[in-house]
Design an enzyme around this catalytic site. Sequence first.
Site, mmCIF file in Angstrom:
data_model
loop_
_atom_site.group_PDB
_atom_site.id
_atom_site.type_symbol
_atom_site.label_atom_id
_atom_site.label_comp_id
_atom_site.label_asym_id
_atom_site.label_seq_id
_atom_site.Cartn_x
_atom_site.Cartn_y
_atom_site.Cartn_z
ATOM 1 N N VAL A 102 -44.670 46.708 -36.997
ATOM 2 C CA VAL A 102 -44.004 45.927 -35.924
ATOM 3 C C VAL A 102 -44.440 44.340 -36.538
ATOM 4 O O VAL A 102 -45.769 44.041 -36.650
ATOM 5 C CB VAL A 102 -44.491 45.928 -34.517
ATOM 6 C CG1 VAL A 102 -43.924 44.880 -33.778
ATOM 7 C CG2 VAL A 102 -44.445 47.351 -34.190
ATOM 8 N N GLY A 145 -37.546 43.586 -29.809
ATOM 9 C CA GLY A 145 -38.716 44.642 -30.148
ATOM 10 C C GLY A 145 -39.469 45.129 -29.264
ATOM 11 O O GLY A 145 -40.604 45.629 -29.368
ATOM 12 N N LYS A 146 -39.011 44.986 -27.816
ATOM 13 C CA LYS A 146 -40.090 45.284 -26.773
ATOM 14 C C LYS A 146 -39.963 47.076 -26.608
ATOM 15 O O LYS A 146 -41.201 47.443 -26.615
ATOM 16 C CB LYS A 146 -39.102 45.148 -25.273
ATOM 17 C CG LYS A 146 -38.745 43.540 -25.323
ATOM 18 C CD LYS A 146 -38.075 43.441 -23.900
ATOM 19 C CE LYS A 146 -36.621 43.922 -23.775
ATOM 20 N NZ LYS A 146 -35.862 43.178 -24.872
ATOM 21 N N HIS A 283 -38.275 45.359 -43.437
ATOM 22 C CA HIS A 283 -36.874 46.174 -43.591
ATOM 23 C C HIS A 283 -36.535 46.128 -45.049
ATOM 24 O O HIS A 283 -35.443 47.048 -45.424
ATOM 25 C CB HIS A 283 -35.902 45.572 -42.569
ATOM 26 C CG HIS A 283 -35.843 45.545 -41.252
ATOM 27 N ND1 HIS A 283 -35.926 46.832 -40.637
ATOM 28 C CD2 HIS A 283 -36.626 44.800 -40.360
ATOM 29 C CE1 HIS A 283 -36.038 46.747 -39.441
ATOM 30 N NE2 HIS A 283 -36.376 45.432 -39.131
ATOM 31 N N GLU A 370 -11.875 21.040 -39.746
ATOM 32 C CA GLU A 370 -13.067 21.221 -40.280
ATOM 33 C C GLU A 370 -13.786 20.023 -40.685
ATOM 34 O O GLU A 370 -14.934 19.835 -40.761
ATOM 35 C CB GLU A 370 -13.045 22.463 -41.143
ATOM 36 C CG GLU A 370 -12.754 23.688 -40.452
ATOM 37 C CD GLU A 370 -13.463 24.174 -39.326
ATOM 38 O OE1 GLU A 370 -14.717 23.673 -39.019
ATOM 39 O OE2 GLU A 370 -12.807 24.784 -38.266
ATOM 40 N N HIS A 373 -15.452 18.041 -38.246
ATOM 41 C CA HIS A 373 -16.727 18.387 -37.920
ATOM 42 C C HIS A 373 -17.591 18.025 -39.176
ATOM 43 O O HIS A 373 -18.780 17.387 -38.879
ATOM 44 C CB HIS A 373 -16.622 19.866 -37.846
ATOM 45 C CG HIS A 373 -16.185 20.452 -36.713
ATOM 46 N ND1 HIS A 373 -16.457 19.833 -35.193
ATOM 47 C CD2 HIS A 373 -15.142 21.129 -36.367
ATOM 48 C CE1 HIS A 373 -15.607 20.444 -34.319
ATOM 49 N NE2 HIS A 373 -14.919 21.254 -35.161
#
Length: 601
Positions: A102, A145-146, A283, A370, A373
């Site tokens: 974890v 990830g609980k 991972h 675009e 932006h």
Amino acid sequence: MNVGGDFYFSIGSVEAFERKLDEAQAELGIPSAERIPVSYQDEISSVGALLNFAPTLLLIGVLYWISRRGSASPGGGIFSIGKSRAKLFNKDTDVKVKFKDVAGMDEAKEEIMEFVKFLKEPAKYEKLGAKIPRGAILSGPPGTGKTLLAKATAGEASVPFLSVSGSEFVEMFVGVGSSRVRDLFASAKKNAPCIIFVDEIDAIGKSRGKGGSFGGNDERESTLNQLLVEMDGFGTNEHIVVLAGTNRPDVLDPALMRPGRFDRHITIDRPDVSGRKGIYLVHLGPLRLDEKLKVDISAFAQKLAVLTPGFSGADIANVCNEAALRAARRGSDYVENVDFETAIERVIVGLEKKSRVLSPDEKKTVAYHEAGHAICGWFLEHADPLLKVSIIPRGAGALGYAQYLPPDRYLLSTPQMADRICMTLGGRVSEEIFFGAENITTGAQDDLQKITRMAFEACANYGMNDVIGPVSYGGDRAAKESWTKPFSEKTAEMLDYEVRKMITTAYERTRNLLTAHRDDIDKVARLLLEKEVITREDMIDLLGKRPFASRDDMDKWLDEHRGEKSAPPPIETPPAGDVEDGPLGPAPIPISKSLDDKLML
């Protein structure tokens, strides 16, 4: 003449037969004592009897089949419907997750380590008079990830792990939820010391007294009451810990959250850069990576972590899995850097829509939208660093998008919010400047939704408006969840006016900015029409460096790595529009925290 044998004939009725028989014998002069006696015998067909009992036999057979079929399932038969459906994980074979597996939640692991130590060495604490903590609420956004942390707690403590979902307590039958809660805690006491994990506890743990007091609410509340009783009924020598996961801790009943039931409230948020690096390392381990990436896998994980702001653990796992799938599809023996590039882009904005061919006019509109932006983001001081602009159709409806790399920011100031609103309006203003107000397309619809939500939150929730004042009405979310508005009609009119004023002021500012940089928009749009995708390096070559000091860590990181081929960064999209949608299509679904979460202290 003697005639023997049996004779069969039909009679209409018994009375008529007996009357005619007596008349015949009287005509023949047969004395009464010698007359033929008549006796009757009832005979019932076995087939008829079975047909009479057929419905009963059929019902019994169906009930027996349902009972046998149900007993073969994990939930038990029809007569064991009140049994708990919790799945028991054996401590030696099933629970293999440890804290080393974890990553990205060091603070939460440190806080939950207390449960592990108590379950391993309860005597150390009990001799000092300490009592075992009853439980902990694990709350946070989806995918953080609980459940994984709960399994790791059971794995580290080497105790049995009972896992159940909150919705499994609720059935259409009255009293089933309470019965399953009792059976769950009875099973836990038999396997003590152990850990119970109730996922999505908000299914049964919502505050009581809301939404009426009949029907399903009574059953849900009785289930919650039984859970409260069971958690309060633990003895001091029963080493049972209850962990619960939820995405909505704000709706839980106060009686459930009080000390003595859930003593710890552990918040698991999306990981920061260092947390994302740790998750990537976890991972990346099982993947068959290219040798170039294995040379310095830590640096590669750091690079991916920097380029994926706002990603949760589940998002990172999805990226790594997509990279491996792409490598397998193209027949490679190893997962390479290009696979991660494609995987990140696919996870965020979807696949390229090669079948969607834009007309020359539409493509030109998308390019100038675009470019608007991009120019706003380039010449606004508080805008996030620009990484890529594309006019390739992707996803469900986006015809173009601009990618930014926002830092891990938890607060937004008024100037930062104003710049984000202007940057989001850049596409619509650019269309107006180059094609005229009468030719504005529907492409800015998603942009307008974002800035309207931002402006409303700023006025109604964050106290950033001088007229409304430093008050908070809960924002747009509270207004949607409540039947009545938390403010008067007069205040509603003031909010409407101030929200519109904030947006129109930003619109005029954006128009002035883009009018002054009209030539720059034209340069960027022409390059987009030529290349379809331009990067930060192309923007620097066209316009030079941004005219602001690189105070942001992300800007500095990009400047240091300029010229390196890097994975296309994912798009963090708070409502300010870090990923701007192209005309005629909505923006990709945001993955990062929402604006109100970012501004929360």
